[in-house]
Design a protein around this motif. Structure first.
Motif, mmCIF file in Angstrom:
data_model
loop_
_atom_site.group_PDB
_atom_site.id
_atom_site.type_symbol
_atom_site.label_atom_id
_atom_site.label_comp_id
_atom_site.label_asym_id
_atom_site.label_seq_id
_atom_site.Cartn_x
_atom_site.Cartn_y
_atom_site.Cartn_z
ATOM 1 N N ILE A 191 0.833 -1.194 0.000
ATOM 2 C CA ILE A 191 0.000 0.000 0.000
ATOM 3 C C ILE A 191 0.875 1.254 0.000
ATOM 4 O O ILE A 191 0.628 2.194 -0.763
ATOM 5 C CB ILE A 191 -0.965 0.000 1.203
ATOM 6 N N THR B 18 0.749 3.663 -3.286
ATOM 7 C CA THR B 18 0.099 4.947 -3.032
ATOM 8 C C THR B 18 1.031 6.086 -3.417
ATOM 9 O O THR B 18 0.638 7.011 -4.131
ATOM 10 C CB THR B 18 -0.341 5.067 -1.559
ATOM 11 N N TYR C 91 0.296 8.626 -6.637
ATOM 12 C CA TYR C 91 0.225 10.075 -6.437
ATOM 13 C C TYR C 91 1.337 10.782 -7.218
ATOM 14 O O TYR C 91 1.116 11.841 -7.793
ATOM 15 C CB TYR C 91 0.309 10.420 -4.948
ATOM 16 N N LEU D 21 1.589 9.732 3.001
ATOM 17 C CA LEU D 21 0.981 8.667 2.215
ATOM 18 C C LEU D 21 1.578 7.305 2.560
ATOM 19 O O LEU D 21 0.875 6.301 2.603
ATOM 20 C CB LEU D 21 1.167 8.932 0.720
ATOM 21 N N VAL E 179 1.260 4.064 6.339
ATOM 22 C CA VAL E 179 0.031 3.277 6.262
ATOM 23 C C VAL E 179 -0.439 2.836 7.642
ATOM 24 O O VAL E 179 -1.642 2.820 7.926
ATOM 25 C CB VAL E 179 0.230 2.061 5.329
ATOM 26 N N GLY F 98 -5.261 -1.722 -4.858
ATOM 27 C CA GLY F 98 -5.520 -0.347 -4.443
ATOM 28 C C GLY F 98 -5.964 -0.290 -3.006
ATOM 29 O O GLY F 98 -6.229 -1.330 -2.383
ATOM 30 N N SER F 99 -6.050 0.938 -2.482
ATOM 31 C CA SER F 99 -6.488 1.108 -1.094
ATOM 32 C C SER F 99 -7.148 2.470 -0.917
ATOM 33 O O SER F 99 -6.994 3.370 -1.745
ATOM 34 C CB SER F 99 -5.315 0.968 -0.124
ATOM 35 N N VAL F 100 -7.866 2.604 0.185
ATOM 36 C CA VAL F 100 -8.513 3.843 0.550
ATOM 37 C C VAL F 100 -8.658 3.877 2.066
ATOM 38 O O VAL F 100 -8.778 2.832 2.712
ATOM 39 C CB VAL F 100 -9.893 3.988 -0.136
ATOM 40 N N MET G 108 -6.983 9.424 0.462
ATOM 41 C CA MET G 108 -5.827 8.690 -0.041
ATOM 42 C C MET G 108 -6.204 7.464 -0.863
ATOM 43 O O MET G 108 -5.573 6.414 -0.771
ATOM 44 C CB MET G 108 -4.895 8.320 1.107
ATOM 45 N N ALA H 104 -5.933 5.238 -3.790
ATOM 46 C CA ALA H 104 -4.849 5.017 -4.751
ATOM 47 C C ALA H 104 -4.946 3.616 -5.312
ATOM 48 O O ALA H 104 -5.268 2.666 -4.596
ATOM 49 C CB ALA H 104 -3.489 5.202 -4.078
ATOM 50 N N ASP I 12 -2.583 0.972 -7.700
ATOM 51 C CA ASP I 12 -1.260 0.724 -8.260
ATOM 52 C C ASP I 12 -1.285 1.116 -9.738
ATOM 53 O O ASP I 12 -2.164 0.675 -10.478
ATOM 54 C CB ASP I 12 -0.922 -0.761 -8.109
#
Length: 164
Positions: free
Chosen positions: A16, A20, A24, A40, A43, A63-65, A87, A89, A91
């Motif tokens: 992550i 991320t 970005y 960012l 994590v 991805g993550s949020v 955040m 994001a 990959d």
């Protein structure tokens, strides 16, 4: 294959952090000397401050949020009765496979389950792919809530009312 959403585990944190920052940076959001890349990449702190969700396909984290509520450490613009996510994001190698939209929909579902009336987010003014996704899902600009955390970083506020 199908993208599925689940809570992140500590084993996911290195991936992550990497994607991320990569996402970005690739989107042009890390220009300047504001140190946001370090935030960012932190994590573990995000996971403690809110709910960290990941999009997974074939056991690969795409991805993550970070989902948060008003008054928590990562909440920026949410008020009473609103949820917020930060955040988001995906990959860069996995973009275009539906992970971003699946993560947003998971945040909307979570907010609804919690009885929130709306979900709010901020997006960089130049981030057209993100703005297209959010518009497609029904988010609308709330210009009176736009703000700038750093000189040269302009954030546009978006809001989606949740219905029944």
């Amino acid at each position: 294959m199908t993208v599925r959403i689940r809570p992140a585990t500590p084993a996911d944190f290195p991936a992550i952090a990497r994607f991320t920052v990569d996402a970005y940076r690739e989107d042009g959001q890390l220009a300047g000397d504001h140190g946001y890349d370090k935030k960012l990449a932190d994590v573990e702190t995000r996971a403690e401050a809110g709910v960290l969700l990941v999009a997974v396909e074939d056991d690969q984290v795409l991805g993550s949020v970070t989902f948060v509520l008003p008054g928590t450490a990562y909440a920026e613009i949410s008020g009473p009765g609103e949820a917020e996510f930060r955040m988001l994001a995906v990959d860069p190698a996995a973009q275009g496979r539906g992970a971003g939209e699946a993560l947003v929909r998971a945040c909307l579902e979570r907010a609804g389950e919690l009885g929130c009336a709306a979900v709010v987010i901020c997006v960089r003014s130049f981030s057209e792919p993100a703005k297209r996704l959010y518009a497609r899902l029904g988010f609308a600009r709330v210009p009176e809530r736009d703000w700038s955390p750093f000189p040269g970083v302009e954030l546009e506020a978006l809001r989606l009312p949740l219905t029944g």
